[in-house]
Every structure is written in C-alpha cells, then in structure tokens.
Design a protein around this motif. Sequence first.
Motif, PDB file in Angstrom:
ATOM      1  N   ARG A 253       3.933   3.096  -2.066  1.00 57.94           N
ATOM      2  CA  ARG A 253       3.132   1.866  -2.091  1.00 57.94           C
ATOM      3  C   ARG A 253       3.417   0.993  -0.874  1.00 57.94           C
ATOM      4  O   ARG A 253       4.410   1.188  -0.173  1.00 57.94           O
ATOM      5  CB  ARG A 253       3.381   1.089  -3.377  1.00 57.94           C
ATOM      6  N   VAL A 254       2.578   0.019  -0.627  1.00 56.91           N
ATOM      7  CA  VAL A 254       2.738  -0.904   0.493  1.00 56.91           C
ATOM      8  C   VAL A 254       3.904  -1.833   0.207  1.00 56.91           C
ATOM      9  O   VAL A 254       3.971  -2.469  -0.845  1.00 56.91           O
ATOM     10  CB  VAL A 254       1.443  -1.709   0.727  1.00 56.91           C
ATOM     11  N   THR A 255       4.841  -1.908   1.150  1.00 57.78           N
ATOM     12  CA  THR A 255       6.017  -2.770   1.005  1.00 57.78           C
ATOM     13  C   THR A 255       6.053  -3.887   2.036  1.00 57.78           C
ATOM     14  O   THR A 255       6.878  -4.785   1.941  1.00 57.78           O
ATOM     15  CB  THR A 255       7.309  -1.941   1.148  1.00 57.78           C
TER      16      THR A 255
ATOM     17  N   LEU B 164      -1.864  -5.154  -4.535  1.00 58.47           N
ATOM     18  CA  LEU B 164      -0.606  -4.576  -4.041  1.00 58.47           C
ATOM     19  C   LEU B 164       0.560  -4.928  -4.965  1.00 58.47           C
ATOM     20  O   LEU B 164       1.465  -4.111  -5.170  1.00 58.47           O
ATOM     21  CB  LEU B 164      -0.309  -5.069  -2.618  1.00 58.47           C
TER      22      LEU B 164
ATOM     23  N   ASP C 166       0.609  -2.530  -7.855  1.00 60.87           N
ATOM     24  CA  ASP C 166       0.818  -1.118  -7.527  1.00 60.87           C
ATOM     25  C   ASP C 166       2.291  -0.738  -7.706  1.00 60.87           C
ATOM     26  O   ASP C 166       3.182  -1.371  -7.163  1.00 60.87           O
ATOM     27  CB  ASP C 166       0.392  -0.865  -6.079  1.00 60.87           C
ATOM     28  N   ARG C 167       2.547   0.296  -8.470  1.00 54.12           N
ATOM     29  CA  ARG C 167       3.914   0.778  -8.697  1.00 54.12           C
ATOM     30  C   ARG C 167       4.080   2.238  -8.259  1.00 54.12           C
ATOM     31  O   ARG C 167       5.108   2.851  -8.488  1.00 54.12           O
ATOM     32  CB  ARG C 167       4.279   0.666 -10.188  1.00 54.12           C
ATOM     33  N   ALA C 168       3.066   2.792  -7.627  1.00 48.31           N
ATOM     34  CA  ALA C 168       3.090   4.204  -7.227  1.00 48.31           C
ATOM     35  C   ALA C 168       4.063   4.437  -6.077  1.00 48.31           C
ATOM     36  O   ALA C 168       4.377   3.531  -5.308  1.00 48.31           O
ATOM     37  CB  ALA C 168       1.688   4.646  -6.815  1.00 48.31           C
ATOM     38  N   GLU C 169       4.504   5.667  -5.965  1.00 52.71           N
ATOM     39  CA  GLU C 169       5.363   6.051  -4.855  1.00 52.71           C
ATOM     40  C   GLU C 169       4.570   5.922  -3.557  1.00 52.71           C
ATOM     41  O   GLU C 169       3.382   6.242  -3.508  1.00 52.71           O
ATOM     42  CB  GLU C 169       5.826   7.494  -5.042  1.00 52.71           C
TER      43      GLU C 169
ATOM     44  N   TYR D 253      -3.756  -8.650  -1.991  1.00 53.74           N
ATOM     45  CA  TYR D 253      -2.325  -8.794  -2.259  1.00 53.74           C
ATOM     46  C   TYR D 253      -2.026  -8.674  -3.755  1.00 53.74           C
ATOM     47  O   TYR D 253      -1.034  -8.078  -4.153  1.00 53.74           O
ATOM     48  CB  TYR D 253      -1.817 -10.122  -1.701  1.00 53.74           C
TER      49      TYR D 253
ATOM     50  N   PRO E  81       5.563  -7.086  -1.853  1.00 54.60           N
ATOM     51  CA  PRO E  81       5.530  -6.716  -0.440  1.00 54.60           C
ATOM     52  C   PRO E  81       5.858  -7.923   0.453  1.00 54.60           C
ATOM     53  O   PRO E  81       5.417  -9.038   0.177  1.00 54.60           O
ATOM     54  CB  PRO E  81       4.083  -6.268  -0.214  1.00 54.60           C
TER      55      PRO E  81
END
Length: 105
Positions: free
Chosen positions: A28-30, A20, A23-26, A17, A60
């Motif tokens: 990404r897990v939401t 996650l 992570d700021r990439a397009e 977590y 997320p």
Amino acid sequence: MRLTILGGGGFRVPLVYRALLADRAEGRVTHVTLHDVDAGRLGAIGRVLAEQAAGAADAPVVTAPTVSWPSTPSASATRSSAARPARPPTRIAENTKSAPRSASS
C-alpha cells in the motif's frame, strides 16, 4: 509505495487520502507527496489531511516540497522557476478583417 499528486492542492485530494487510509493491502501507499503551484491551497489541503490522519496509527506520510506546515508562506515565496511557464502566454490576435469598403471610397 510512494504516490505523487500533481495539483495536490485540489479538493479531491482528501478523498484520495481517505481511500489510502482505508487500504490495508500489502504494498500500500506509505508516502504521499503533493505538488501544486498554489502554496495556500497546499497548506489548506495539508491541514485537512493532518486532521484525517489524526486517528490512524499507520497513516501515509504527507510531504509538500513547495510549502511548509503549519504556517503557509505566500504562493509567490514558494514558487520555483520550474513552476512558471517556459514562454510568455500566447495572446489572442484581434480580428484583423476590415469592414467592406464602399464603392465611393
């Protein structure tokens, strides 16, 4: 993107977590869904993840269908029949070899 974690009450889940959250990439897990047969562990991990997400605006969303937070019911109250084994556990057979008989028997 959605992520489902089986064994979501495990101690490594906060590490996943945390990654996650960073992570700021397009794409990404939401949304993270946790599944575990132990509602107590799910509740504990859920509280840890809530603390981790407290400072993040776009953390997320975490759900666990087998437990409700903040109060965690007992594990037996949240288990469904799907979480139980389909058949009884196999027993280990005892050693059936007998001791060698003596010639006088």
